[in-house]
Design a protein around this motif. Structure first.
Motif, PDB file in Angstrom:
ATOM      1  N   ASP A 128      -7.350   7.161   3.961  1.00  0.00           N
ATOM      2  CA  ASP A 128      -7.332   6.296   3.401  1.00  0.00           C
ATOM      3  C   ASP A 128      -8.717   5.841   3.017  1.00  0.00           C
ATOM      4  O   ASP A 128      -9.298   5.569   3.438  1.00  0.00           O
ATOM      5  CB  ASP A 128      -6.413   5.373   4.395  1.00  0.00           C
ATOM      6  N   GLN A 163      -7.397  14.267   3.111  1.00  0.00           N
ATOM      7  CA  GLN A 163      -6.941  12.861   3.326  1.00  0.00           C
ATOM      8  C   GLN A 163      -7.267  12.508   3.944  1.00  0.00           C
ATOM      9  O   GLN A 163      -7.374  12.003   4.884  1.00  0.00           O
ATOM     10  CB  GLN A 163      -5.101  13.382   3.722  1.00  0.00           C
ATOM     11  N   ALA A 195     -10.669   8.113  -3.787  1.00  0.00           N
ATOM     12  CA  ALA A 195      -9.587   7.828  -5.042  1.00  0.00           C
ATOM     13  C   ALA A 195      -9.074   9.113  -5.602  1.00  0.00           C
ATOM     14  O   ALA A 195      -9.152   8.980  -6.941  1.00  0.00           O
ATOM     15  CB  ALA A 195      -8.721   6.794  -5.127  1.00  0.00           C
ATOM     16  N   ASP A 247       1.020  -1.739   0.330  1.00  0.00           N
ATOM     17  CA  ASP A 247       0.208   0.105  -0.316  1.00  0.00           C
ATOM     18  C   ASP A 247       1.219   1.138  -0.256  1.00  0.00           C
ATOM     19  O   ASP A 247       0.918   2.246  -0.401  1.00  0.00           O
ATOM     20  CB  ASP A 247      -1.123  -0.117   1.610  1.00  0.00           C
ATOM     21  N   GLU A 248       2.372   1.003   0.964  1.00  0.00           N
ATOM     22  CA  GLU A 248       3.178   2.316   0.497  1.00  0.00           C
ATOM     23  C   GLU A 248       3.831   3.175  -0.933  1.00  0.00           C
ATOM     24  O   GLU A 248       3.567   3.217  -1.437  1.00  0.00           O
ATOM     25  CB  GLU A 248       3.835   1.985   2.311  1.00  0.00           C
ATOM     26  N   TRP A 281      -9.005   2.332   2.796  1.00  0.00           N
ATOM     27  CA  TRP A 281      -9.015   1.138   3.690  1.00  0.00           C
ATOM     28  C   TRP A 281      -9.369   1.399   5.185  1.00  0.00           C
ATOM     29  O   TRP A 281      -9.513   0.563   5.427  1.00  0.00           O
ATOM     30  CB  TRP A 281      -8.143   0.356   3.231  1.00  0.00           C
ATOM     31  N   ARG A 295       1.525   4.313  -2.686  1.00  0.00           N
ATOM     32  CA  ARG A 295       0.901   5.622  -2.688  1.00  0.00           C
ATOM     33  C   ARG A 295       1.497   7.078  -3.257  1.00  0.00           C
ATOM     34  O   ARG A 295       1.726   8.207  -4.098  1.00  0.00           O
ATOM     35  CB  ARG A 295       0.804   5.757  -0.996  1.00  0.00           C
ATOM     36  N   THR A 315     -11.655  12.432  -1.863  1.00  0.00           N
ATOM     37  CA  THR A 315     -10.938  11.776  -0.492  1.00  0.00           C
ATOM     38  C   THR A 315      -9.784  11.017  -1.116  1.00  0.00           C
ATOM     39  O   THR A 315      -9.316  10.976  -2.383  1.00  0.00           O
ATOM     40  CB  THR A 315     -11.152  10.336  -0.063  1.00  0.00           C
ATOM     41  N   ASP A 316      -8.305  11.451  -0.272  1.00  0.00           N
ATOM     42  CA  ASP A 316      -7.464  10.549  -1.236  1.00  0.00           C
ATOM     43  C   ASP A 316      -6.003  10.397  -0.225  1.00  0.00           C
ATOM     44  O   ASP A 316      -5.946  11.296   0.731  1.00  0.00           O
ATOM     45  CB  ASP A 316      -6.319  11.544  -2.803  1.00  0.00           C
ATOM     46  N   LEU A 317      -5.496   9.460  -0.556  1.00  0.00           N
ATOM     47  CA  LEU A 317      -4.404   9.243   0.588  1.00  0.00           C
ATOM     48  C   LEU A 317      -3.288  10.627   0.539  1.00  0.00           C
ATOM     49  O   LEU A 317      -3.050  10.755   1.378  1.00  0.00           O
ATOM     50  CB  LEU A 317      -4.104   7.783   0.331  1.00  0.00           C
ATOM     51  N   ASN A 318      -2.977  10.872  -0.575  1.00  0.00           N
ATOM     52  CA  ASN A 318      -2.023  11.624  -1.318  1.00  0.00           C
ATOM     53  C   ASN A 318      -2.883  13.146  -1.100  1.00  0.00           C
ATOM     54  O   ASN A 318      -3.255  13.776  -1.941  1.00  0.00           O
ATOM     55  CB  ASN A 318      -1.168  11.325  -2.446  1.00  0.00           C
TER      56      ASN A 318
END
Length: 216
Positions: free
Chosen positions: A94, A92, A50, A3-4, A96, A7, A70-73
């Motif tokens: 995740d 921001q 995402a 996952d990282e 999941w 990302r 929403t987005d992780l980054n």
């Protein structure tokens, strides 16, 4: 790819991500989706998973009551802030582990995300997304189809059945990226017991799948 790692790939790709929307062979399909998607989510409070640079968000926002991207980054979300008009919120988060603090929504959208979900975790993702939605909420997923000769080749398929591609960025780096290409049967299996009235649509380069969260 962890996952990282995924990302980091999208963080580094943020400035060049929209190049995929400039490919000549995809223009007709894109125009059709840009018109069709907002109609399915009109008047809704939409949760987008995402969201990236907000390419799809800019069209959804024109007809939605509100949209939460929403987005992780943070890097792609910064681009989205300059692009998306209307009642838009940027978070921001995740995909999941969607925070309860965002509240509940009555529609959801994910563009080009489901292909990055491992086969073994598809139902986990659907269940987690549904938890943030009211009963009878439409959920619209869209993604790429695999087209021989025009798509990045599948480099390998692992023991779990997941497909992987090798992606090159403009800085010369190469990344191994999870990229599955589900068919209609797989999508229906993913929502069995979790969603209702699934509708599958397909064009040369894209597929869409819309289902509704279970009613009360």
């Amino acid at each position: 790819m962890s996952d990282e790692a995924l990302r980091n790939y999208y963080r580094e790709r943020a400035a060049e991500y929209d190049e995929i929307y400039r490919r000549p062979e995809r223009q007709a399909g894109l125009r059709a989706l840009e018109a069709w998607i907002p109609q399915q989510l009109a008047g809704r409070h939409v949760l987008e998973i995402a969201a990236g640079t907000g390419y799809w968000s800019q069209f959804i926002a024109l007809q939605a009551a509100s949209i939460t991207l929403t987005d992780l980054n943070l890097e792609p979300l910064a681009i989205a802030r300059d692009r998306v008009q209307g009642r838009a919120v940027f978070v921001q988060a995740d995909a999941w582990a969607l925070p309860e603090a965002m509240g509940s929504f009555d529609a959801a959208f994910a563009g080009f995300w489901f292909s990055h979900v491992p086969l073994a975790r598809r139902r986990e993702f659907i269940a987690g997304l549904n938890a943030r939605l009211a009963p009878d909420s439409p959920v619209l997923l869209i993604d790429n189809r695999y087209v021989e000769g025009s798509s990045t080749p599948i480099a390998e398929r692992d023991d779990a059945g997941d497909c992987w591609q090798l992606r090159n960025l403009s800085d010369g780096s190469q990344h191994r990226v999870l990229k599955n290409f589900p068919d209609e049967t797989e999508l229906r299996e993913a929502i069995e017991g979790l969603g209702e009235a699934g509708v599958y649509r397909v064009s040369e380069h894209f597929w869409s799948f819309m289902y509704f969260t279970p009613g009360i």
